[in-house]
Design a protein around this motif. Structure first.
Motif, mmCIF file in Angstrom:
data_model
loop_
_atom_site.group_PDB
_atom_site.id
_atom_site.type_symbol
_atom_site.label_atom_id
_atom_site.label_comp_id
_atom_site.label_asym_id
_atom_site.label_seq_id
_atom_site.Cartn_x
_atom_site.Cartn_y
_atom_site.Cartn_z
ATOM 1 N N PHE A 127 0.829 -1.198 0.000
ATOM 2 C CA PHE A 127 0.000 0.000 0.000
ATOM 3 C C PHE A 127 0.869 1.255 0.000
ATOM 4 C CE2 PHE A 127 -2.599 3.167 2.321
ATOM 5 C CZ PHE A 127 -3.610 3.283 1.392
ATOM 6 N N LEU A 128 1.899 1.291 0.830
ATOM 7 C CA LEU A 128 2.808 2.434 0.859
ATOM 8 C C LEU A 128 3.566 2.572 -0.448
ATOM 9 C CD1 LEU A 128 4.272 2.154 4.473
ATOM 10 C CD2 LEU A 128 2.703 3.877 3.615
ATOM 11 N N LEU A 129 3.945 1.457 -1.023
ATOM 12 C CA LEU A 129 4.666 1.496 -2.291
ATOM 13 C C LEU A 129 3.768 2.005 -3.409
ATOM 14 C CD1 LEU A 129 7.310 0.893 -3.727
ATOM 15 C CD2 LEU A 129 6.468 -1.416 -4.139
ATOM 16 N N TYR A 130 2.506 1.577 -3.438
ATOM 17 C CA TYR A 130 1.574 2.044 -4.461
ATOM 18 C C TYR A 130 1.300 3.542 -4.332
ATOM 19 C CZ TYR A 130 0.618 -2.830 -5.583
ATOM 20 O OH TYR A 130 0.721 -4.134 -5.950
ATOM 21 N N ILE A 131 1.186 4.025 -3.114
ATOM 22 C CA ILE A 131 0.996 5.465 -2.904
ATOM 23 C C ILE A 131 2.219 6.229 -3.380
ATOM 24 C CG2 ILE A 131 0.781 7.269 -1.150
ATOM 25 C CD1 ILE A 131 -1.002 5.423 0.424
ATOM 26 N N SER A 132 3.401 5.724 -3.063
ATOM 27 C CA SER A 132 4.639 6.381 -3.478
ATOM 28 C C SER A 132 4.746 6.451 -4.998
ATOM 29 C CB SER A 132 5.833 5.628 -2.895
ATOM 30 O OG SER A 132 7.035 6.147 -3.383
ATOM 31 N N ILE A 133 4.479 5.336 -5.659
ATOM 32 C CA ILE A 133 4.564 5.318 -7.120
ATOM 33 C C ILE A 133 3.535 6.250 -7.739
ATOM 34 C CG2 ILE A 133 4.186 3.854 -9.139
ATOM 35 C CD1 ILE A 133 5.466 1.568 -7.509
ATOM 36 N N SER A 134 2.319 6.246 -7.204
ATOM 37 C CA SER A 134 1.285 7.118 -7.766
ATOM 38 C C SER A 134 1.621 8.597 -7.550
ATOM 39 C CB SER A 134 -0.079 6.784 -7.182
ATOM 40 O OG SER A 134 -0.102 7.035 -5.800
ATOM 41 N N MET A 135 2.242 8.939 -6.435
ATOM 42 C CA MET A 135 2.629 10.331 -6.210
ATOM 43 C C MET A 135 3.765 10.745 -7.134
ATOM 44 S SD MET A 135 2.057 11.011 -2.185
ATOM 45 C CE MET A 135 1.751 12.751 -2.373
ATOM 46 N N PHE A 136 4.706 9.839 -7.399
ATOM 47 C CA PHE A 136 5.766 10.145 -8.360
ATOM 48 C C PHE A 136 5.194 10.314 -9.769
ATOM 49 C CE2 PHE A 136 8.998 8.154 -5.378
ATOM 50 C CZ PHE A 136 9.608 9.362 -5.087
ATOM 51 N N VAL A 137 4.197 9.515 -10.126
ATOM 52 C CA VAL A 137 3.559 9.650 -11.444
ATOM 53 C C VAL A 137 2.825 10.985 -11.533
ATOM 54 C CG1 VAL A 137 1.711 8.721 -12.892
ATOM 55 C CG2 VAL A 137 3.405 7.183 -11.896
ATOM 56 N N PHE A 184 6.682 8.639 1.337
ATOM 57 C CA PHE A 184 6.052 7.321 1.379
ATOM 58 C C PHE A 184 7.013 6.215 0.978
ATOM 59 C CE2 PHE A 184 2.024 9.706 1.365
ATOM 60 C CZ PHE A 184 1.388 9.045 2.398
ATOM 61 N N TRP A 185 7.945 6.519 0.076
ATOM 62 C CA TRP A 185 8.940 5.516 -0.297
ATOM 63 C C TRP A 185 9.885 5.225 0.870
ATOM 64 C CZ3 TRP A 185 14.307 5.581 -0.957
ATOM 65 C CH2 TRP A 185 14.811 4.425 -1.538
ATOM 66 N N VAL A 186 10.274 6.256 1.614
ATOM 67 C CA VAL A 186 11.126 6.059 2.791
ATOM 68 C C VAL A 186 10.373 5.279 3.864
ATOM 69 C CG1 VAL A 186 12.250 7.286 4.704
ATOM 70 C CG2 VAL A 186 12.629 8.022 2.356
ATOM 71 N N LEU A 187 9.105 5.583 4.067
ATOM 72 C CA LEU A 187 8.311 4.816 5.031
ATOM 73 C C LEU A 187 8.208 3.351 4.615
ATOM 74 C CD1 LEU A 187 5.383 7.270 5.825
ATOM 75 C CD2 LEU A 187 7.289 6.635 7.310
ATOM 76 N N PHE A 188 8.054 3.100 3.319
ATOM 77 C CA PHE A 188 8.021 1.730 2.813
ATOM 78 C C PHE A 188 9.348 1.029 3.088
ATOM 79 C CE2 PHE A 188 9.257 -0.977 -0.795
ATOM 80 C CZ PHE A 188 8.367 -2.019 -0.596
ATOM 81 N N ALA A 189 10.460 1.709 2.845
ATOM 82 C CA ALA A 189 11.775 1.110 3.068
ATOM 83 C C ALA A 189 12.018 0.831 4.549
ATOM 84 C CB ALA A 189 12.861 2.023 2.517
ATOM 85 N N ILE A 190 11.605 1.742 5.419
ATOM 86 C CA ILE A 190 11.772 1.533 6.861
ATOM 87 C C ILE A 190 10.924 0.361 7.324
ATOM 88 C CG2 ILE A 190 11.268 2.542 9.120
ATOM 89 C CD1 ILE A 190 12.137 5.249 7.948
ATOM 90 N N GLN A 191 9.696 0.293 6.851
ATOM 91 C CA GLN A 191 8.832 -0.810 7.236
ATOM 92 C C GLN A 191 9.378 -2.140 6.716
ATOM 93 O OE1 GLN A 191 4.870 -0.598 5.729
ATOM 94 N NE2 GLN A 191 4.067 -1.843 7.396
ATOM 95 N N LEU A 192 9.916 -2.150 5.530
ATOM 96 C CA LEU A 192 10.518 -3.356 4.968
ATOM 97 C C LEU A 192 11.732 -3.786 5.790
ATOM 98 C CD1 LEU A 192 10.149 -5.227 2.507
ATOM 99 C CD2 LEU A 192 11.863 -3.829 1.352
ATOM 100 N N LEU A 193 12.521 -2.828 6.230
ATOM 101 C CA LEU A 193 13.697 -3.123 7.041
ATOM 102 C C LEU A 193 13.305 -3.701 8.393
ATOM 103 C CD1 LEU A 193 16.817 -2.810 7.308
ATOM 104 C CD2 LEU A 193 16.344 -0.613 8.378
ATOM 105 N N PHE A 194 12.314 -3.098 9.056
ATOM 106 C CA PHE A 194 11.904 -3.594 10.368
ATOM 107 C C PHE A 194 11.219 -4.943 10.275
ATOM 108 C CE2 PHE A 194 11.982 0.920 12.070
ATOM 109 C CZ PHE A 194 13.135 0.699 12.800
ATOM 110 N N ASN A 195 10.462 -5.181 9.216
ATOM 111 C CA ASN A 195 9.820 -6.484 9.060
ATOM 112 C C ASN A 195 10.827 -7.586 8.793
ATOM 113 O OD1 ASN A 195 7.308 -5.534 9.570
ATOM 114 N ND2 ASN A 195 6.693 -5.357 7.432
ATOM 115 N N SER A 196 11.906 -7.277 8.100
ATOM 116 C CA SER A 196 12.923 -8.289 7.831
ATOM 117 C C SER A 196 13.726 -8.611 9.101
ATOM 118 C CB SER A 196 13.857 -7.854 6.708
ATOM 119 O OG SER A 196 14.647 -6.762 7.122
ATOM 120 N N LYS A 197 13.881 -7.635 9.995
ATOM 121 C CA LYS A 197 14.614 -7.886 11.255
ATOM 122 C C LYS A 197 13.762 -8.693 12.226
ATOM 123 C CE LYS A 197 17.873 -4.108 11.433
ATOM 124 N NZ LYS A 197 18.337 -2.954 12.200
#
Length: 73
Positions: A4-14, A55-68
């Motif tokens: 969801f965060l990634l889709y928002i980020s991509i749509s905002m960049f578009v 939103f892309w940074v939030l996606f990356a942070i969430q991805l990092l914390f979920n992997s840990k």
């Protein structure tokens, strides 16, 4: 939630790209009196790009914390 965060980020960049293209093609330039002509598309370009970056940074942070938090094995 991650996608969801990634889709928002991509749509905002578009949207930022669309506004930037609209600014470059429709508006801009200097009129015959030497006044710079700008529109609302220029600030919207930067607002959408900044929002996309956030939103892309939030996606990356969430991805990092979920992997840990994921158990190994």
């Amino acid at each position: 939630m991650r996608s969801f965060l990634l889709y928002i980020s991509i749509s905002m960049f578009v949207l930022a790209a669309i506004c930037g293209i609209a600014e470059a093609t429709i508006y801009g330039g200097i009129d015959e009196n030497g006044v710079l002509q700008e529109s609302l598309f220029l600030p919207l370009t930067f607002i959408f790009a900044a929002g996309g970056l956030v939103f892309w940074v939030l996606f990356a942070i969430q991805l990092l914390f979920n992997s840990k938090n994921r158990p190994n094995g």
